[in-house]
Scaffold this active site. Structure first.
Site, PDB file in Angstrom:
ATOM      1  CG  ASP A 487     -11.271  -1.581  32.975  1.00 47.79           C
ATOM      2  OD1 ASP A 487     -10.976  -1.855  31.804  1.00 47.79           O
ATOM      3  OD2 ASP A 487     -11.613  -0.436  33.346  1.00 47.79           O
TER       4      ASP A 487
HETATM    5  C1  BGC Z   1     -11.919  -1.260  39.137  1.00 46.51           C
HETATM    6  C2  BGC Z   1     -12.592  -1.124  37.814  1.00 46.51           C
HETATM    7  C3  BGC Z   1     -11.933  -0.044  37.013  1.00 46.51           C
HETATM    8  C4  BGC Z   1     -10.427  -0.303  36.936  1.00 46.51           C
HETATM    9  C5  BGC Z   1      -9.681   0.756  36.185  1.00 46.51           C
HETATM   10  C6  BGC Z   1     -10.445  -1.455  38.954  1.00 46.51           C
HETATM   11  O1  BGC Z   1      -9.817  -1.502  40.209  1.00 46.51           O
HETATM   12  O2  BGC Z   1     -12.470  -2.347  39.841  1.00 46.51           O
HETATM   13  O3  BGC Z   1     -13.966  -0.840  37.999  1.00 46.51           O
HETATM   14  O4  BGC Z   1     -12.462  -0.006  35.746  1.00 46.51           O
HETATM   15  O5  BGC Z   1      -9.899  -0.395  38.238  1.00 46.51           O
HETATM   16  O6  BGC Z   1      -9.637   1.954  36.830  1.00 46.51           O
HETATM   17  C1  NOJ Z   2     -15.092   1.314  35.559  1.00 49.90           C
HETATM   18  C2  NOJ Z   2     -14.370   1.761  34.336  1.00 49.90           C
HETATM   19  O1  NOJ Z   2     -14.380   3.168  34.279  1.00 49.90           O
HETATM   20  C3  NOJ Z   2     -15.032   1.214  33.090  1.00 49.90           C
HETATM   21  O2  NOJ Z   2     -14.292   1.576  31.949  1.00 49.90           O
HETATM   22  C4  NOJ Z   2     -15.171  -0.280  33.167  1.00 49.90           C
HETATM   23  O3  NOJ Z   2     -15.871  -0.710  32.032  1.00 49.90           O
HETATM   24  C5  NOJ Z   2     -15.893  -0.693  34.431  1.00 49.90           C
HETATM   25  N1  NOJ Z   2     -15.261  -0.110  35.571  1.00 49.90           N
HETATM   26  C6  NOJ Z   2     -15.957  -2.196  34.590  1.00 49.90           C
HETATM   27  O4  NOJ Z   2     -14.728  -2.726  34.940  1.00 49.90           O
END
Ligand code: BGC
Ligand code: NOJ
Length: 814
Positions: A487
């Site tokens: 993400d």
């Molecule tokens: C986090 C990710 C997460 C995304 C969406 C980001 O701040 O680092 O791990 O998937 O937010 O919630």
């Molecule tokens: C947490 C999110 O819930 C997941 O969808 C995502 O793949 C990982 N972070 C990596 O960014």
């Protein structure tokens, strides 16, 4: 250093001192009513949706840590001393403190001046309530005169509004008190048909429902005025902060034990019968009274607890294993399976690190969660699949998240995470292999929940695949959109404005940046869909999907190979990301894992090379880091990944979720030693002995462990709700132990460490119990299979004939 120990027989983690580095949590509830509970009774409860139906209040990121919970106070009415048996919130010195976190329950207690208290907290199956069963024992030589005070703070339902909209909320709080039961009914007078109740099995000496009357002005939960004084105020909340507190007086003879039961619950009335009498404003309690009365009886509470135990016996009994490694056994047999269930239920919504108001259920997250859960409750998996697919868009794209209460796609976060739709195929494939229930593919499912748009689920899967093919970039690789699995790799975002969301800001038209990760995932998903099509007798489609997969594989090999590992992406300028040509972020873990899992490069050495690079460049004693070298500053064209200080989160932490991809990849290369070594590095049980470094719970996986670039290397964060649970479970049970459901039968293809002499397992698959014994005869992974005494070719146990209850499988590995 340890803060407790595993009691595997009881399936409990036993915490023996209350001041754990962070609150160590457990979850109550299986289906609709849920609670989080820490080792010092902190936490909160909600009905279905942690944001929209929050029953009790919790103060995230407050001081002292872990504020708000299911608190009980004891008061010695002679000495006037008072204390909390769970240590919080009074934090007086405790003797014999213990917290036993088990499967869906926690037991917390301690002894103070020879008064021993134990409270068992749990949610009965199929009920929207929680029971606190408290026993108090007087170990003194003389009688004890005690007061018991319960306490909870009600949340005014919408947890976000509750924490922000004070101009309204300080005036809306309403309660009723009747027959010793406290009813919380804020907004019941208008559009809500639900209320909460808090009941006690004993005759009351008093009660309170207004927070200030209970605590006293400018006082906290650590020394409520009412407890100090030993007398309730019998307050009725009008606005401000409704709470629930009962006061029970006890006289205990020497050696005597008494039990008090508290029941906290949620109830909905039919709209037309909300009030009783109908023209009044009083809650109609005709139905709820019976529920309350039932669970205030000790025998009923005990029976409900036994039923919960049996429930978990059955669930965990579906896959039990005995290997030479204690940590493998413990996690597979107990905690990892349990964590998979909790994660399936809550996705990423409510933990110590997720406030319950930030997110609903993630589309890709929930699909991946199915991998670790589907064997435990297939009917719930089926329902989840249909819910998820119903939020899919007609383009094949997907809302990134949906709210569990409304089951609608979340508009605020929107769509265009281009990996999302492919995960639906992966999730459905896992469901089909486990259950053989192909009828699910015929279910009519709408797009974006629009009535009239229904198409069979199978069509949804086809559109998922199509979605990628409709969005190819300059190299023929999948366009990344807002982001793929990572993400934080936001290649179209280009945000220079503080506070903008990296998830939703898109400043580029997205026609250039491509993802090799999605390429690998596409190959994997195309293979799965082809196998499904084959099962349906749709051979032409199967051939086409395989051809699509093969074409993508060629593209990945041509434009996605960096010379010694798989590239990560092309950015908006068409430059490489995750390449030796880059100054930072030269190698990423995700494409190595997913491409090898998809089978790319298994034959010609690319896979081996990629995994060597992972081992050399990304391996640490605490697990495999996400990328190297870490980004040292913010890069506009890379987005959130470069916002994190080096070694944290997506910027080069050990992002545990994708460690199991490498583990699976290693098993595909036949390397059981390395696979199991990687598994052990992130195995929380194996890390228990360094709890002061790891800091999170030693019984569940966490999302991240700080990488070597961080000053706190080895420190875990974001425990409990993470895709790590499902993927690690899949990696160890299906790939290291090698017991995999397939359309043809149960496959047993272990890739275990060379020094293991074998293992035994019991796996219930489609109603048949498989007793599996694996014996190592030589150092390799080739399988000689015997089923019920007869030799069988290959490594798949054919589906037994109808009526078969048990099958004996023996495997010789050489
Ligand atoms: C986090 C990710 C997460 C995304 C969406 C980001 O701040 O680092 O791990 O998937 O937010 O919630
Ligand atoms: C947490 C999110 O819930 C997941 O969808 C995502 O793949 C990982 N972070 C990596 O960014």
């Amino acid at each position: 250093m340890r803060y407790g120990y595993f009691d595997d027989k009881q399936r409990e983690y036993v915490i023996t001192r209350p001041d754990t580095p962070l609150p160590w949590l457990n979850y109550l509830g299986c289906e609709a009513y849920f609670g989080l509970i820490s080792n010092t009774a902190g936490g909160y409860s909600f009905y279905r949706d942690a944001r929209l139906r929050r029953l009790t209040r919790y103060r995230y990121n407050n001081v002292p840590l872990d504020s708000g919970g299911r608190y009980i106070y004891l008061r010695d009415n002679e000495s006037q001393e008072f204390w909390s048996p769970s240590w919080q919130p009074t934090r007086q010195p405790v003797e014999d403190y213990v917290c036993r976190h088990g499967m869906g329950y926690s037991i917390i207690g301690s002894t103070h001046d020879k008064i021993e208290t134990r409270t068992r907290y749990f949610v009965p199956l199929d009920e929207d309530l929680e029971i606190w069963q408290m026993t108090v024992t007087n170990h003194r030589r003389k009688p004890a005169r005690l007061s018991v005070f319960s306490s909870i703070e009600f949340c005014l339902w919408d947890a976000l509004d509750d924490a922000t909209n004070f101009q309204r909320n300080f005036s809306t709080g309403q309660v009723e008190f009747e027959d010793g039961v406290i009813y919380h009914k804020t907004e019941y007078r208008e559009r809500r048909d639900h209320f909460a109740y808090f009941a006690c099995s004993h005759k009351l000496a008093g009660y309170d429902t207004q927070r200030e009357a209970f605590l006293g002005a400018y006082r906290g939960w650590e020394n409520p005025a009412v407890v100090e004084r030993g007398r309730s105020a019998n307050s009725e909340a009008h606005g401000w902060a409704p709470i629930g507190s009962h006061h029970v007086k006890l006289r205990l003879k020497p050696g005597e034990t008494r039990q008090i039961i508290f029941v906290l619950g949620y109830f909905e009335n039919p709209r037309a019968q909300k009030f009783e009498p109908p023209d009044s404003q009083t809650i109609n309690k005709r139905e709820v009274r019976a529920v309350i009365a039932k669970y205030l009886q000790a025998e009923n509470a005990d029976a409900a607890f036994e039923a919960l135990r049996r429930h978990w016996d059955n669930l965990l009994g579906l896959y039990q294993v005995k290997t030479p490694d204690l940590h493998t056994n413990r996690m597979v047999n107990i905690w990892n399976a349990y964590q998979c269930m909790v994660t399936f239920n809550l996705s990423r919504s409510a933990s110590f690190f997720e406030s319950g108001i930030g997110r609903g259920l993630g589309f890709r997250d929930s699909n991946q969660d199915l991998l670790g859960f589907v064997h435990m409750a297939p009917s719930r998996a089926r329902e989840r699949i249909l819910d998820l697919a119903a939020t899919q868009l007609s383009s094949g794209g997907a809302y990134h998240q949906y709210q569990p209460l409304t089951k609608r796609g979340n508009n605020d976060v929107g769509s265009n995470f281009n990996d999302d739709p492919l995960w639906l195929i992966v999730g459905v494939a896992a469901y089909l292999k486990e259950t053989g229930d192909f009828s699910v593919l015929d279910e009519p499912v709408p797009y974006d929940n629009q009535p009239g748009s229904e198409q069979p689920l199978y069509e949804h899967l086809q559109r998922s695949l199509r979605y990628t093919l409709d969005r190819l970039g300059p190299h023929g690789l999948p366009l990344i959109g807002r982001a793929d699995w990572n993400d934080c790799l936001n290649l179209n975002c280009f945000s220079d404005t503080p506070g903008q969301s990296f998830q939703t800001t898109t400043n580029k038209d997205g026609r250039v940046a491509e993802s090799i990760f999605i390429g690998g995932l596409f190959v994997l998903a195309a293979g799965e869909l082809a196998a499904i099509a084959q099962q349906l007798g749709r051979s032409d489609e199967a051939v086409r999907y395989l051809a699509d997969g093969a074409e993508m594989e060629r593209t990945v090999r041509q434009h996605g190979w960096d010379g010694a590992w798989f590239l990560r992406a092309y950015d908006d300028f068409g430059r490489k990301v995750g390449s030796s040509e880059c100054e930072e972020g030269q190698i990423y873990i995700e494409p190595q894992g997913i491409c090898v899992m998809a089978g790319i490069g298994l034959e010609d050495g690319l896979a081996r090379q990629a995994l060597e690079a992972v081992n050399q460049r990304l391996g640490t004693a605490h697990g495999i880091v996400l990328l190297q070298p870490a980004y040292s500053k913010y890069f506009l064209h890379l987005g959130e990944i470069s916002t994190y200080p080096a070694g944290y989160k997506e910027n080069a932490s050990i992002f545990c979720h994708n460690n199991p991809w490498v583990i699976i990849a290693e098993t595909r290369m036949g390397n059981g030693d390395r696979a199991h070594d990687y598994y052990t590095r992130i195995n929380p049980s194996a890390r228990e002995k360094i709890s002061e470094v790891h800091r999170c719970e030693p019984y569940v996986h966490c999302q991240m462990i700080a990488g070597p670039d961080a000053p706190t290397h080895g420190e875990a964060k974001n425990s409990w709700l993470t895709g790590t649970a499902a993927w690690t479970y899949a990696a160890v049970t299906q790939w290291i132990l090698g017991i995999r459901p397939t359309f043809a039968g149960l496959q047993v293809a272990p890739v275990i460490p060379t020094k293991w002499k074998g293992y035994t397992a019991v796996r219930i698959f489609r109603g048949v119990t498989y007793f599996i014994e694996v014996v190592r005869r030589g150092p390799g992974n080739s399988v000689t299979l015997t089923v019920d005494g007869a030799a069988v070719k290959g490594d798949i146990v054919p589906m037994p004939s109808a009526g078969t209850e048990a099958v004996r499988v023996s495997v010789e590995l050489a």
